[in-house]
Scaffold this active site. Structure first.
Site, short mmCIF file in Angstrom:
data_model
loop_
_atom_site.label_atom_id
_atom_site.label_comp_id
_atom_site.label_asym_id
_atom_site.label_seq_id
_atom_site.Cartn_x
_atom_site.Cartn_y
_atom_site.Cartn_z
N HIS A 20 44.47 34.05 35.97
CA HIS A 20 43.79 32.82 35.52
C HIS A 20 44.32 32.41 34.15
O HIS A 20 44.54 31.24 33.87
CB HIS A 20 42.27 33.05 35.40
N GLU A 62 42.09 30.20 41.75
CA GLU A 62 42.00 31.50 42.43
C GLU A 62 43.33 31.87 43.07
O GLU A 62 43.63 33.05 43.26
CB GLU A 62 40.90 31.47 43.49
N HIS A 92 43.74 40.22 37.68
CA HIS A 92 43.15 39.00 38.25
C HIS A 92 42.88 37.96 37.14
O HIS A 92 43.34 36.82 37.22
CB HIS A 92 41.84 39.36 38.97
N GLU A 93 42.15 38.39 36.12
CA GLU A 93 41.82 37.45 35.04
C GLU A 93 43.09 37.03 34.30
O GLU A 93 43.20 35.90 33.84
CB GLU A 93 40.79 38.05 34.08
ZN ZN Z 1 38.90 34.55 39.74
#
Ligand code: ZN
Length: 504
Positions: free
Chosen positions: A272, A298, A268-269
Site C-alpha cells: 500500500h 489491495e 502487505h502494508e
Molecule cells: Zn490492505
C-alpha cells in the site's frame, strides 16, 4: 479565460486546504492507533470531529458551488486539470447531497453500533448487534438514495460499491465472482484430500519479536521502502495511512508464536505504501493524490504480500538471511520446507487467517449476503443462519458460535457495506497486472532471487502508481492490459501454484 484560470486556481487552493486538514485528522487517527493513552480518546474524538468539520466546509460551501459552475464548460484545460475537475466534482456532489443532520445521525448510529458489536462479539450474541445492524443498513440505503441510486434491485448496493470501486456494480462483480467461487471450491476440495504441509518449525518455537522487527525493517528497506518518507510502527490492527506527500505510515503487530504473521502484514502494508509514495509529484496535496480505488490499492498490497512475498523465488533471496536471524528455530530447515509451510492451505472460519486459496471465498460469501440484504431478500434476523450455511457450502466448515462467524468483522458495524469486495478484486486486478508485468519483464523470477526489485517498481510506478486517482479502475486496467476485469489470470496463477505444491 482569465476568469476561468482564476476560478481554477481558487478551487485548487480550497482543495489543497481540505487535503491538509484531512491529513491533519489522519495524524490524530494514526496517533490514536499507535500511541494514544487509553483515557485520551474522549478529547481526541472531539478534536477529530472539529477538524473533519473544517475539511468538510472547505469542500462543501457556496463558494465551491459557484466556482464549479464557472468551470462548467471550461474547455482548453490540460488532461490533468480535466481529471482534477471530474474527481473534485464527484467528491463535492457526494458530500453536498448529505445534509449535516444526516451525517450527524450516521456518526451517532455508528458509535452505538460499534459499541454494540464489541459487546455482541465478546458474548457471541448476535441478538445484541442485530437492531444496530438494521439501523446501519437503513442509513446506508438512504445514503445511496441521496446520491441518486434508485430504480433497480441492486441500486442501493451499487451506490455503496461505487464508493470503493467507482464504476463497478453488483452484477459486474457477480459475473466474475461466481465462476471464481466454483473453481476455488473445486481446488480446495482437491487439496483437502492431500496431507497438509507440516512446518512445525513455524508453529512450535518462539520467535523473539524484537528480532522479527529487525528483520522486517531490513526486508522492507531491501524492498525499496524509503524510510526518509515513511515509518513503520506498531498497532493492534495493521494499516497504512498517508499523512503527506513525503509521509506515509504503515503499522504491523508481532506475535512470538507466529513469525510470519507480522512479516506478511509488513509486506502487505508496504505494498500500500509503495503505491501512495509513487504518486506523481504534480498531483501533490490534491484530491488526485490518492490510490484510485480500494480494489486497486489491495491489488498492490496483495501482489507484494502473496504473489511476490509467498513465492519461492523471493525466498531464494531472503531465506538465508531470515535463518541468520533465527538460527535455532530454523535449524535444519530447507527452503523447500519453508516455502511449503508458508503456503499451507487450511480453511479457517476466520477471514483474516485465511490462506491464499480460500481467502476469496470468505469475500464472495460476504458479497452475496450484502447484496441480498440490500435487495431486501434476506432479513437481518436470518443472517447468522445464511452465513453458517454458506460457510459450510464454500469452505466445509460450520461456525460453532456467532463470534467465529457473522460477528468476526468490524466493517458492518461501521456501516462499511460494499467494502469487502475490494479484497477479492485486489487479487484479480493484481494478477491481471502481474501477467502483463511478466510479459514486459521476463527476467522477473531471476530478479526476485537476486533481491533486485528496481524493474518491478519502475513498471508499477509508471503504469499504476503515478496516476493516483486520474484513471478510474476500469480505465487503468484497460490501459495496462487491454482487458476488462477477469478472474482468469488469478485462477491460472493459483491453480498452477497449488497444483504443483500439493502435487494434485
Ligand atoms: Zn490492505
Amino acid at each position: 479565460m482569465a476568469d476561468k484560470t482564476k476560478a481554477l486556481a481558487k478551487l485548487h487552493s480550497l482543495d489543497t486546504e481540505r487535503m491538509h486538514l484531512e491529513r491533519a485528522a489522519a495524524v490524530l487517527r494514526w496517533d490514536q492507533e499507535t500511541c494514544l493513552p487509553a483515557k485520551g480518546v474522549e478529547d481526541r474524538a472531539e478534536q477529530l470531529a472539529l477538524i473533519e468539520g473544517f475539511a468538510h466546509e472547505k469542500l462543501v460551501n457556496p463558494e465551491t458551488e459557484g466556482l464549479l459552475g464557472e468551470l462548467e464548460d471550461a474547455g482548453d484545460l490540460s488532461a490533468q486539470e480535466e481529471d482534477f475537475l471530474r474527481v473534485f466534482r464527484r467528491d463535492f456532489r457526494r458530500a453536498q447531497r448529505l445534509s449535516p443532520e444526516f451525517v450527524r445521525e450516521c456518526a451517532r448510529a455508528e458509535g452505538l453500533s460499534q459499541a454494540a458489536w464489541v459487546e455482541a462479539r465478546k458474548n457471541s450474541d448476535f441478538a445484541v448487534f442485530a437492531p444496530h445492524l438494521e439501523k446501519m443498513i437503513a442509513l446506508a440505503r438512504k445514503k445511496s438514495e441521496y446520491w441518486g441510486w434508485a430504480g433497480t434491485a441492486d441500486s442501493p448496493y451499487d451506490g455503496l460499491l461505487d464508493i470503493y470501486e467507482p464504476g463497478l456494480g453488483a452484477a459486474d462483480m457477480a459475473g466474475v465472482f461466481y465462476p471464481l467461487r466454483e473453481r476455488l471450491s473445486a481446488l480446495l476440495e482437491k487439496i483437502s484430500a492431500k496431507a497438509p504441509a507440516l512446518g512445525a518449525f513455524l508453529t512450535g518455537p518462539q520467535y523473539d519479536v524484537q528480532r522479527q522487527d529487525a528483520f522486517c525493517r531490513e526486508l522492507l528497506g531491501g524492498l525499496g521502502f524509503d524510510f526518509t518518507r515513511s515509518r513503520l510502527d506498531l498497532s493492534a490492527h495493521p494499516f497504512t495511512t498517508t499523512l503527506g506527500f513525503n509521509d506515509v505510515r504503515i503499522t504491523t503487530r508481532y506475535a512470538a508464536a507466529e513469525p510470519l504473521s507480522g512479516l506478511f502484514s509488513v509486506i502487505h502494508e508496504g505494498g500500500h505504501g509503495f503505491y501512495e509514495l509513487g504518486i506523481d509529484p504534480a498531483l501533490r496535496s490534491s484530491c488526485l493524490a490518492e490510490g484510485t480505488s480500494m480494489g486497486i490499492h489491495e491489488s498492490q498490497s496483495r501482489l507484494w504480500e502473496n504473489v511476490i512475498g509467498r513465492s519461492r523465488a523471493f525466498w531464494e533471496g531472503w531465506f538465508p538471511r531470515f535463518k541468520e536471524y533465527f538460527p535455532q528455530q530454523l535449524s535444519g530447515v530447507g527452503l523447500d520446507s519453508f516455502y511449503r509451510a508458508m503456503n499451507r492451505v487450511s480453511p479457517s472460519l476466520i477471514r483474516v487467517e485465511a490462506d491464499e486459496v480460500s481467502y476469496s471465498l470468505h469475500i464472495i460469501l460476504r458479497f452475496e449476503l450484502e447484496r441480498r440484504l440490500f435487495q431486501g431478500t434476506l432479513a437481518v434476523q436470518d443472517l447468522p443462519g445464511a452465513w453458517n450455511r454458506a460457510m459450510e457450502e464454500y469452505l466445509g466448515l460450520r461456525p460453532a458460535c456467532d463470534a467465529q462467524g457473522i460477528l468476526q468483522d468490524v466493517h458492518w458495524s461501521m456501516g462499511a457495506f460494499g467494502y469487502f469486495p475490494s479484497y477479492a478484486l485486489g487479487n484479480l486486478y493484481g494478477l491481471q497486472f502481474w501477467e502483463k508485468l511478466r510479459e514486459c519483464l521476463p527476467d522477473t523470477d531471476a530478479a526476485l532471487g537476486r533481491r533486485d526489485y528496481a524493474a518491478i517498481h519502475r513498471w508499477l510506478g509508471e503504469n499504476i502508481y503515478r496516476w493516483g486517482r486520474r484513471l478510474e479502475p476500469s480505465r487503468l486496467l484497460l490501459k495496462i492490459t487491454g482487458k476488462e476485469l477477469s478472474a482468469e489470470p488469478f485462477l491460472r496463477y493459483i491453480e498452477r501454484k497449488y497444483t504443483e505444491l500439493y502435487e494434485l
